[in-house]
Scaffold this active site. Structure first.
Site, PDB file in Angstrom:
ATOM      1  N   HIS A 150       0.816  -1.222   0.000  1.00  0.00           N
ATOM      2  CA  HIS A 150       0.000   0.000   0.000  1.00  0.00           C
ATOM      3  C   HIS A 150       0.845   1.266   0.000  1.00  0.00           C
ATOM      4  CE1 HIS A 150       0.475  -0.239   4.510  1.00  0.00           C
ATOM      5  NE2 HIS A 150       0.552   1.065   4.359  1.00  0.00           N
ATOM      6  N   ASP A 209       0.224  -7.734   1.505  1.00  0.00           N
ATOM      7  CA  ASP A 209       0.561  -6.311   1.549  1.00  0.00           C
ATOM      8  C   ASP A 209       2.070  -6.103   1.590  1.00  0.00           C
ATOM      9  OD1 ASP A 209       0.118  -3.607   1.495  1.00  0.00           O
ATOM     10  OD2 ASP A 209      -0.207  -3.418   3.648  1.00  0.00           O
ATOM     11  N   SER A 216       4.761   2.583   7.957  1.00  0.00           N
ATOM     12  CA  SER A 216       4.426   1.431   7.116  1.00  0.00           C
ATOM     13  C   SER A 216       5.611   1.040   6.240  1.00  0.00           C
ATOM     14  CB  SER A 216       3.225   1.762   6.230  1.00  0.00           C
ATOM     15  OG  SER A 216       2.050   1.898   6.990  1.00  0.00           O
TER      16      SER A 216
END
Length: 387
Positions: free
Chosen positions: A129, A159, A234
């Site tokens: 993402h 992911d 992230s």
């Protein structure tokens, strides 16, 4: 004799007077006049490493110094369609601005994430993402160097994505921890670039292992930690106290947008397998049967007249012409085992099927119509999700 006694008494009186004055006005002189050995002992205590200066105190500086250089900032540029406000029906305004009712224009937006350099060849692990739909990607190292990067491959189901740096050499690389070596209660450090403030390290413990059912990914087996993970973290590194990479920071649970002490990271054993397949083939191949499984609820157990301790996963749907349909699996069958391994949940069944080699046979233990049976299925390849 009396004369000597008077001299002695006067000397004692004078000394006591001097001691009283010094004690009252300059007590520090008495401390300086103490035993000479005492300062030497006191000075010798702090001479050791910072981590051992006092019982109960510890430093993770060595682990951070080992891991932090390999953690990078990932800057992405994406083009988004921005609707334009319709102008009045005026020829002059339309000639100047040219926007018609319902028209839109593309606008470049930038976003920030983190990544981890995992090889001297310039491969970087990050979250899918972070780089999804990116037109351009730039990576900034902790030492100030910058380089462009391209996506080698991505796996939306976990992911994860793998980037390749363009030209930099002599790269710092992360040390990958052994698989299955992490325990609940172990100290972990999260390294990344939260909110764009710069590289930051936060500390916590492993709160839980194998977290799933969160609705974040298709395949979930997260490390849960209370180390602060915020937007911008992230794709960053979750490392142990020695600085070895144990996970890739992926998501947080938050009602405010900031850290609430519940963060999730993809374990390094999963990230390692995904990375190796992407580097080798550009994609991840997983086993697939073409079924829609469903956990057994108390209502379904009563409807199927199952015993209280009956395990398994109910088949709620079978894809036409899929591997399971060709093998004869039916809606309402209860899969209790795969190659002899008991199945107790939908997540466990999907994860087990995903690890099966494609093209080979798998034996399913079934409960059909109250009778136990077995069924051999040729494992197919899971269709890729569009990027």
């Amino acid at each position: 004799m009396r004369r000597y006694w008077l001299i002695f008494a006067q000397a004692v009186t004078v000394c006591l007077g001097i001691l009283f004055v010094v004690t009252t006005l300059r007590p520090d002189l008495l401390r300086l006049a103490g035993p000479a050995a005492a300062p030497a002992v006191q000075a010798a205590v702090p001479a050791g490493p910072p981590a051992t200066r006092a019982a109960g105190l510890a430093s993770y500086a060595d682990g951070v110094a080992r891991a932090a250089p390999a953690v990078v900032n990932v800057y992405t540029t994406k083009l988004v369609n921005v609707p334009l406000i319709p102008l009045p029906d005026d020829p002059i305004l339309r000639q100047l601005f040219g926007n018609m009712p319902g028209a839109s224009r593309q606008q470049a937006t930038t976003s920030l994430g983190s990544g981890v350099i995992v090889s001297q060849d310039g491969f970087v692990l990050t979250n899918y993402h972070v780089v999804q739909a990116a037109e351009a990607i730039e990576v900034a190292l902790a030492d100030g160097r910058k380089d462009s990067a391209k996506v080698v491959g991505a796996d939306p189901d976990t992911d994860l994505a793998v980037l390749k740096l363009g030209s930099l050499r002599n790269l710092p690389t992360a040390v990958l921890a052994p698989d299955k070596g992490l325990r609940v209660g172990d100290v972990v450090l999260a390294i990344g670039n939260p909110f764009g403030v710069g590289q930051t390290t936060t500390q916590g413990i492993v709160s839980a292992l194998g977290r799933n059912g969160l609705g974040l990914n298709t395949y979930e087996h997260f490390i849960q930690t209370d180390a602060a993970i915020n937007p911008g973290n992230s794709g960053g590194a979750l490392v142990d106290a020695q600085g070895s990479l144990v996970g890739i920071n992926t998501a947080i649970y938050s009602e405010s947008g900031g850290s609430m002490g519940i963060g999730f990271a993809t374990p390094i054993d999963i990230a390692r397998r995904v990375m190796d397949e992407i580097v080798k083939t550009g994609k991840v191949k997983r086993g697939w049967l073409g079924i829609e499984p469903q956990d057994i609820t108390p209502e379904l157990a009563r409807a199927f007249q199952l015993e209280r301790d009956a395990g398994g996963v109910i088949i709620a749907g079978v894809l036409r012409d899929g591997p399971a349909a060709r093998a004869g699996l039916r809606v309402g069958d209860i899969v209790q085992s795969v190659n002899g391994k008991p199945m107790i949940s939908t997540n466990g069944l999907l994860a087990e099927i995903a690890q099966l080699p494609t093209g080979e046979r798998a034996r399913l233990g079934l409960l059909r119509g109250g009778k136990i049976s077995e069924l051999d299925v040729v494992v197919g390849t899971r269709p890729g999700r569009p990027r």
